[in-house]
Scaffold this active site. Structure first.
Site, mmCIF file in Angstrom:
data_model
loop_
_atom_site.group_PDB
_atom_site.id
_atom_site.type_symbol
_atom_site.label_atom_id
_atom_site.label_comp_id
_atom_site.label_asym_id
_atom_site.label_seq_id
_atom_site.Cartn_x
_atom_site.Cartn_y
_atom_site.Cartn_z
ATOM 1 N N ASP A 305 4.968 58.398 44.258
ATOM 2 C CA ASP A 305 5.783 58.904 45.443
ATOM 3 C C ASP A 305 7.032 59.805 44.740
ATOM 4 O O ASP A 305 6.908 59.782 43.332
ATOM 5 C CB ASP A 305 6.052 57.845 46.191
ATOM 6 C CG ASP A 305 6.775 58.372 47.547
ATOM 7 O OD1 ASP A 305 6.845 59.562 47.882
ATOM 8 O OD2 ASP A 305 6.802 57.496 48.344
HETATM 9 C C1 BGC Z 1 8.087 59.393 51.109
HETATM 10 C C2 BGC Z 1 6.696 59.889 51.092
HETATM 11 C C3 BGC Z 1 6.581 61.537 50.997
HETATM 12 C C4 BGC Z 1 7.203 61.999 49.676
HETATM 13 C C5 BGC Z 1 7.097 63.566 49.744
HETATM 14 C C6 BGC Z 1 8.798 60.215 49.771
HETATM 15 O O1 BGC Z 1 10.171 60.054 49.917
HETATM 16 O O2 BGC Z 1 8.082 58.055 50.692
HETATM 17 O O3 BGC Z 1 6.135 59.312 52.213
HETATM 18 O O4 BGC Z 1 5.289 61.980 51.203
HETATM 19 O O5 BGC Z 1 8.656 61.719 49.803
HETATM 20 O O6 BGC Z 1 7.998 64.052 50.648
#
Ligand code: BGC
Length: 761
Positions: A305
């Site tokens: 993530d």
């Molecule tokens: C979130 C994810 C997301 C990613 C990309 C993160 O902060 O937890 O769910 O897909 O950002 O934007």
């Protein structure tokens, strides 16, 4: 540039003569052979580039998320010099803007790099193509869960694929397979609810819709199961805070939703940024390799993530520096780092391999998976976006699908004295912060991370106010702002009397409250009660003689215990998306007979966090609603437990019959029930089948959802539904994930009926 080239890289470059006829370019060869051929031609630094995902702000002109305009100098530096294989993010812009951006980026990767490896673009189209202007915005997952109809999850995936496949958006960061078990958690609305079977069934249907959409051929997409795993159950309820989960709990509750999606062909997984039992998941070999690869059989790509590797240094404090963090994450099993704002991952990984800390075979393993994904999606044959299908973006067909999903997702929680449906009200008083709001209906991840600004939503999107006007063209609908509601503390008696008189002159009062959009940590709260002075306003309105209807537009179950008895009808609308207002108005008028069911157990009070399938542990509690008496409860204390939902007709369950009185490894059991619509109108019923094993070597949940099915019946019509239960379905995992066969007596329940059988080993 020299700095990033190892000696072995220079040898690879010296030996490589490309003439365009390389095996990896030949679509007739099996993917495996193409991957091996390509891998053999790559330098170490080229491989590391494939393992890196950078944010759009690293290659756009202004460094703003909203700016989907490529800066060719920055893009060339990242793609040509650092061989970056993946980018992510952006916000909702017109299709043509995405198209042009993806065309330019693809051209650099495909035509200007030595090997011509296409980039793969990842994006948060979370509920429909929610980062594309004019796209179809489906209800959020909590609503899809409430519909208890997997077709809506499938269509969310399918329509997303059709609207974005041509734009070069190959990698969609959905579905969220975390369980909605912590009502405070600010991402509860991104889940399909609290039940593993429900979440897994919905997730698998979404994956099927998105990844197997024939209409987009030859283009294919990849879904992302996230956030692997245990992310949704932090003790504090706040985003990315510690969870304490035993491996047994992980196998029993948190694994199944991911497992179902993996078994359905899920191509990628995103890691949980948080920690479990003191170990950040991104650095956990036990979770990312032993569990995910060895036990669950996942063969696709694992991406971190946002900044997860950096978080090991500056958030979890388990690594002293980025290089050590990179080592920990890669050796734990990460294939790609969503780094996403610098090149420290690349330089660290290069050093780690050159110094012999990480074997190059480990890098090859990940790059093989990433290249396999790119070949399987057909990116080498069809790397460029095309403008063929712009007209289907937000088409009326797609929006009808979103409307159908929204209609089936609305849950009627309470309906005293048949307040609803309200067929012919002449005067409606409308209140609450969601009464005339578009953004509140859609929530976060819509147009942008925290939800777009009101003016950015489509002109033809209805609010509850405009939808009620369309639903009741003859009625007078009076919209009241917060300033129209007198302050009970400072208003004079005369003002209060006037206000109540005005309320009494209405045929119906509708209060649309709940929450404003939020996402991730921006939604952390310390109090689950309805925000602001909504509870006070509702109390005031409930003093009137006119029936009061509460519409909860919200991403998590905000507490209503203090007012629930004062309100005549309560609708849980969740976050129903672009067509949500019409769905709500249809339910109020009776044009649609509500059929949604709660996908989470509504808590009674703060600290009441008991999912329906909790373990039998807490049987007695002091009930503030019953003069602090000690009462028997557990999840039964939920005012609206999992599966609760009313409608405008009545269903009778009868003749629950089992094919046998016992089940064994070789003998399945068929359960049948007759369902009859005994009311006056056509309606849909979600038939939920639960089992309850009375004893177990490990304590067992009080009951577990095994199967569900949604069926529509006309008044007087009956249907027989059946479901086949096997002994394997009743087995449960130990702390190693090994299944323990269930034994002894077991109950099977559907509707208000129950039958028992024995499990023979
Ligand atoms: C979130 C994810 C997301 C990613 C990309 C993160 O902060 O937890 O769910 O897909 O950002 O934007």
């Amino acid at each position: 540039m020299e700095h990033f080239q190892s000696q072995s890289d220079l040898n690879v470059l010296k030996d490589s003569k490309l003439d365009g006829g390389e095996a990896y370019r030949n679509p007739k060869l099996p993917v495996f052979d193409r991957v091996e051929d390509l891998l053999n031609r790559m330098t170490l630094y080229e491989k590391i580039g494939q393992m890196t995902q950078l944010d759009i702000t690293m290659i756009n002109t202004t460094g703003e998320q909203k700016d989907v305009a490529l800066d060719p100098v920055k893009a060339r530096e990242m793609v040509l010099e650092h061989h970056i294989g993946s980018f992510l993010n952006g916000e909702a812009v017109p299709a043509r803007t995405w198209f042009e951006y993806m065309r330019q980026l693809t051209r650099i990767a495909v035509e200007e790099t030595r090997l011509g490896i296409p980039v793969i673009y990842g994006i948060d189209h979370i509920h429909g193509a929610s980062y594309l202007e004019g796209a179809t915005i489906f209800p959020q997952s909590i609503n899809i869960g409430a519909s208890f109809n997997p077709e809506h999850a499938r269509y969310t995936g399918l329509v997303t694929a059709i609207e974005v496949a041509d734009l070069g958006h190959h990698w969609i960061f959905t579905p969220i397979l975390d369980l909605g078990v912590q009502p405070l958690w600010p991402r509860l609305w991104e889940t399909y609810g609290e039940d593993p079977h429900l979440a897994g069934t919905m997730g698998a249907a979404y994956v099927d819709g998105l990844q197997n959409c024939e209409e987009t051929a030859p283009r294919k997409l990849a879904a992302t199961g996230k956030h692997f795993l245990g992310y949704s159950d932090p003790r504090s309820g706040w985003d990315r805070t510690p969870a304490q989960l035993s491996m047994q709990q992980i196998h029993e509750f948190h694994r199944p939703s991911f497992q179902k999606a993996v078994d359905a062909g899920l191509r990628t997984i995103m890691t949980n940024s948080g920690e479990i039992n003191g170990v950040p998941v991104v650095a956990s070999h036990d979770i990312l390799t032993k569990l995910l690869r060895d036990q669950m059989g996942f063969e696709g790509v694992v991406v971190t993530d946002w900044e997860d590797i950096g978080k090991l240094v500056n958030f979890h404090y388990t690594a002293e520096n980025f290089k050590k963090a990179t080592y920990d994450a890669v050796m734990a099993g990460v294939d790609m780092s969503m780094t996403p704002l610098h090149l420290d991952f690349n330089s660290s990984l290069l050093e780690l391999v050159e110094e012999g800390h990480i074997p190059e075979q480990r890098i090859d393993e990940s790059v093989r998976r990433i290249l396999t994904l790119k070949f399987e999606l057909g990116l080498f044959e069809n790397p460029y976006p095309s403008g063929d299908r712009f007209e289907c973006i937000g088409s009326s067909d797609h929006r009808r699908k979103a409307l159908e999903a929204a209609r089936e997702s609305i849950v009627l929680l309470k309906n005293d004295r048949n307040t609803l449906p309200a067929s012919e009200p002449r005067r409606i008083g409308l209140f609450g912060m969601s009464a005339d709001s578009k953004r509140n209906l859609c929530g976060g991840w819509t147009l942008s991370w925290q939800g777009g600004r009101e003016a950015e939503y489509p002109d033809d999107m209805l609010t509850i106010y405009s939808a009620l006007k369309a639903e009741y063209p003859q009625a007078e609908i009076i919209l009241h702002g917060p300033e129209d509601i007198p302050n009970q503390k400072s208003a004079s008696d005369a003002e209060m009397a006037d206000f109540v008189k005005m309320l009494n002159g209405m045929n119906m009062l509708v209060y649309a409250g709940g929450e404003e959009p939020y996402c991730e940590f921006a939604g952390n709260i310390t109090d689950l009660r309805l925000p602001g002075n909504q509870t006070d306003e509702l109390k005031l309105l409930s003093g009137s003689e006119s029936p009061l209807i509460l519409v909860l537009v919200q991403g998590r179950p905000r507490l209503i215990t203090d007012i629930v008895d004062d309100i005549d009808a309560i609708i849980f609308a969740g976050l129903p998306g672009l067509e949500g207002a019409t769905a709500i108005a249809n339910v109020i008028s009776g044009k649609v007979n509500p059929s949604g069911r709660m996908p989470v157990s509504y808590p009674m009070s703060p600290n009441h966090y008991l999912p329906y399938n909790h373990k039998r542990s807490n049987l007695y509690f002091v009930d503030p609603q019953k003069a602090n008496q000690i009462v028997q409860g557990g999840a039964a204390a939920s005012p609206f437990p999992f599966g609760h939902g009313l409608g405008y007709t009545t269903f009778e369950y009868s003749e629950l019959k089992l094919s046998d009185r016992s089940i064994s490894r070789n003998r399945h059991l068929t359960a049948r029930v007759t369902l009859t619509n005994t009311g006056q109108v056509e309606g849909m019923e979600s038939v939920l089948w639960f089992t309850s094993t009375r004893t177990g070597r490990i304590t067992r949940p009080v009951k577990e959802l095994r199967h569900f099915e949604k069926i529509s019946l006309k008044p007087g019509e009956s249907a027989t539904l059946e479901f086949v239960l096997s002994a394997e379905m009743l087995a449960y995992p130990d702390e190693n994930g090994k299944l323990i066969p269930a034994s002894g007596s077991c109950d099977i329940m559907t509707g208000n009926l129950k039958e028992s059988f024995r499990i023979d080993l």
